[in-house]
Design a protein around this motif. Structure first.
Motif, mmCIF file in Angstrom:
data_model
loop_
_atom_site.group_PDB
_atom_site.id
_atom_site.type_symbol
_atom_site.label_atom_id
_atom_site.label_comp_id
_atom_site.label_asym_id
_atom_site.label_seq_id
_atom_site.Cartn_x
_atom_site.Cartn_y
_atom_site.Cartn_z
ATOM 1 N N TYR A 56 0.900 -1.117 0.119
ATOM 2 C CA TYR A 56 0.065 -0.005 0.113
ATOM 3 C C TYR A 56 0.688 1.125 -0.058
ATOM 4 C CZ TYR A 56 -2.983 3.804 1.293
ATOM 5 O OH TYR A 56 -3.724 4.909 1.489
ATOM 6 N N GLU A 57 1.876 1.447 1.053
ATOM 7 C CA GLU A 57 3.052 2.721 1.160
ATOM 8 C C GLU A 57 3.467 2.835 -0.164
ATOM 9 O OE1 GLU A 57 2.267 4.744 3.480
ATOM 10 O OE2 GLU A 57 0.929 3.532 4.690
ATOM 11 N N SER A 61 -0.979 3.985 -2.179
ATOM 12 C CA SER A 61 -1.319 5.147 -1.441
ATOM 13 C C SER A 61 -1.774 6.286 -2.135
ATOM 14 C CB SER A 61 -0.456 5.397 -0.359
ATOM 15 O OG SER A 61 0.832 6.129 -1.030
ATOM 16 N N SER A 62 -1.439 6.259 -3.483
ATOM 17 C CA SER A 62 -2.050 7.383 -4.218
ATOM 18 C C SER A 62 -3.143 7.135 -4.955
ATOM 19 C CB SER A 62 -0.943 8.029 -5.457
ATOM 20 O OG SER A 62 -0.434 7.148 -6.256
ATOM 21 N N VAL A 63 -3.696 5.957 -5.166
ATOM 22 C CA VAL A 63 -4.559 5.342 -6.097
ATOM 23 C C VAL A 63 -5.820 4.926 -4.894
ATOM 24 C CG1 VAL A 63 -5.517 3.420 -7.583
ATOM 25 C CG2 VAL A 63 -3.092 4.303 -7.338
ATOM 26 N N TYR A 64 -5.660 4.413 -3.745
ATOM 27 C CA TYR A 64 -6.607 4.129 -2.720
ATOM 28 C C TYR A 64 -6.400 4.814 -1.347
ATOM 29 C CZ TYR A 64 -7.097 0.346 -6.141
ATOM 30 O OH TYR A 64 -7.586 -0.360 -7.320
ATOM 31 N N THR A 65 -7.614 4.747 -0.578
ATOM 32 C CA THR A 65 -7.211 5.092 0.693
ATOM 33 C C THR A 65 -6.830 3.671 1.154
ATOM 34 O OG1 THR A 65 -9.564 4.372 1.325
ATOM 35 C CG2 THR A 65 -9.037 6.719 0.959
ATOM 36 N N LYS A 66 -6.203 3.758 2.456
ATOM 37 C CA LYS A 66 -5.968 2.351 3.071
ATOM 38 C C LYS A 66 -7.092 1.322 3.399
ATOM 39 C CE LYS A 66 -2.274 2.121 5.829
ATOM 40 N NZ LYS A 66 -1.642 2.154 7.024
#
Length: 84
Positions: A56-57, A61-66
């Motif tokens: 994710y990180e 992270s620029s595509v989805y929320t966590k």
């Protein structure tokens, strides 16, 4: 908030479907580092692709929320479990 893994081991028994993990396949689609208790013998040093938080990180992270990314991964977990 860490990703909630139930340690079923199904993802670690499905390496034939993940070409990026071919080097970890013991020959039958099961990870060479999967232990009898379904835990990873190299958990602290596992491949990036096996680490939901790191993936994710680094990549998403620029595509989805966590929360969105974790939800997608939880759905994928359920799909993988349905194969067994």
């Amino acid at each position: 908030m860490p990703f909630k893994c139930d340690c079923c081991g199904c993802c670690c028994r499905s390496l034939k479907k993940v070409p990026a993990l071919a080097d970890f396949d013991r020959g039958d689609g099961v990870c060479v580092h999967l232990q009898a208790d379904n835990l990873c013998a190299i958990y602290d040093h596992r491949p990036e692709i096996c680490n939901v938080e790191l993936m994710y990180e680094k990549f998403f992270s620029s595509v989805y929320t966590k929360e969105e990314f974790f939800c997608l991964n939880e759905k994928l977990c359920e799909t993988i479990k349905s194969w067994f």
